[in-house]
Design an enzyme around this catalytic site. Sequence first.
Site, short mmCIF file in Angstrom:
data_model
loop_
_atom_site.label_atom_id
_atom_site.label_comp_id
_atom_site.label_asym_id
_atom_site.label_seq_id
_atom_site.Cartn_x
_atom_site.Cartn_y
_atom_site.Cartn_z
N ASN A 79 -0.71 -18.66 84.23
CA ASN A 79 -1.89 -18.44 85.32
C ASN A 79 -2.09 -19.86 85.94
O ASN A 79 -1.35 -20.78 85.90
CB ASN A 79 -3.06 -17.70 84.54
N ARG A 80 -3.45 -19.86 86.25
CA ARG A 80 -3.81 -21.16 87.43
C ARG A 80 -4.47 -22.26 86.70
O ARG A 80 -5.14 -22.04 85.83
CB ARG A 80 -4.81 -20.38 88.42
N HIS A 106 1.50 -20.57 86.87
CA HIS A 106 2.60 -20.35 85.75
C HIS A 106 3.35 -21.47 85.59
O HIS A 106 4.62 -21.37 85.51
CB HIS A 106 3.50 -19.14 86.25
N HIS A 176 5.20 -11.87 81.01
CA HIS A 176 4.57 -11.32 82.31
C HIS A 176 5.26 -9.89 82.63
O HIS A 176 5.73 -10.00 83.59
CB HIS A 176 4.90 -12.50 83.32
N TYR A 178 6.01 -6.22 83.65
CA TYR A 178 5.21 -5.48 84.77
C TYR A 178 5.69 -4.01 83.93
O TYR A 178 6.69 -3.67 83.93
CB TYR A 178 5.94 -5.28 86.12
N ASP A 248 -7.02 -8.61 89.24
CA ASP A 248 -6.23 -9.82 88.87
C ASP A 248 -7.04 -10.68 88.24
O ASP A 248 -7.54 -11.71 88.74
CB ASP A 248 -5.64 -10.24 90.04
N GLN A 285 -5.11 -10.89 81.04
CA GLN A 285 -5.10 -10.87 82.47
C GLN A 285 -4.68 -9.38 82.77
O GLN A 285 -3.58 -9.10 82.46
CB GLN A 285 -4.37 -11.89 83.14
N GLU A 313 -1.12 -9.71 80.46
CA GLU A 313 -0.66 -11.07 80.23
C GLU A 313 -1.82 -11.48 79.03
O GLU A 313 -2.81 -11.84 79.67
CB GLU A 313 -0.72 -11.89 81.34
#
Length: 348
Positions: A79-80, A106, A176, A178, A248, A285, A313
Amino acid sequence: MSVTKNVYGVLNGTSVHSFVIENKNGTRVQLLEKGATLDKLFIKNRDGELIDVIVGHDTLEGHVERGDYQGVVVGQYANRIKDGKFSVDGVEYSVTCNENGVTSLHGGGEYSSAIWNSEILGDNAVKFTYHSPDGTEGFPGNVDVSVVYELSEDNDLTLTYAATSDKKTIINLTNHAYFNLNGTGSGDILSHTMKINAKRYTPIDEISIPTGELASVAGTPFDFTEPKAIGRDIGADHLQLKNGNGYDHNFCIADYDGTLKEAAVAVADKSGISMTVKTTLPGIQLYTGNFLNGSVEGKNGIPMTQRCAFCLETQVFPDTPNHPLWPTCTYDAGEEYTSQTVFSFDII
Ligand code: BGC
């Protein structure tokens, strides 16, 4: 149980291997050395048919050229990180800002694009290891990281992560994947029900950076404390849904204490498949594939359209290095990072 190894593809002259773990139910997990990827997960639906619940790519070229972190292990910081800047013991570090040149997302893609080393463990597990040299993407420390994927006869897929650095550093590892529990290529995930064991979440600004608040979910579209369809409130007029272009957001798992806790349960309406996520980490997340827009083809040539999958996540909270009061992501030289996440599958 069995594990088989094959050549999946060739990248820059090097063979990239895949591994298939299969249990007595016929559940089959395919993993790749590229990004230590969870590539496929075939599981029986309520009619006894095996369906793949992982949305992603079916070629190495797809993963490498068109990937948006599908199935990969993400690090060194998932993440950020705001402005790609943080300090450790008063030393400021700047890491790669790969999101619009302003944010680190990431870990700059380092761990997820690497080809990991691999080892089969017994008849139901595969261990991937990766060495991240000091300073890669700007992160401090030579970091040795491992992730073990283990499948049980009861359809539990357990991911056990470990890492150590020779310099004090920050670490946040996740997978991660999906998911579409109705099967990849089966449309959107809006009718899946979702339950998240969180009374609080971390709101974000318009570029997805946490504001620092731990906001209550009560009375908002972020209240998943009782199961509800993902699509029920996703279109609500709420600033946070605008900022995230949908869900998100990081949810703060209730009663976090570092032991394995139930974080989320997703149930698919058509297949009857449920997935329970447990983790030792403080956050999860929920990302509802908001930025997928159909321009990239996934498995079987089917375009990955908006909301064709969701991610759950497990992680420390985004931008934790700039929020010292949040559960820590900082590890001393030689101190071991460990975490565990379990995805358990059932039919309801
Ligand atoms: C982020 C999303 C991003 C996605 C793929 C998620 O973890 O929160 O904003 O689009 O990863 O990169």
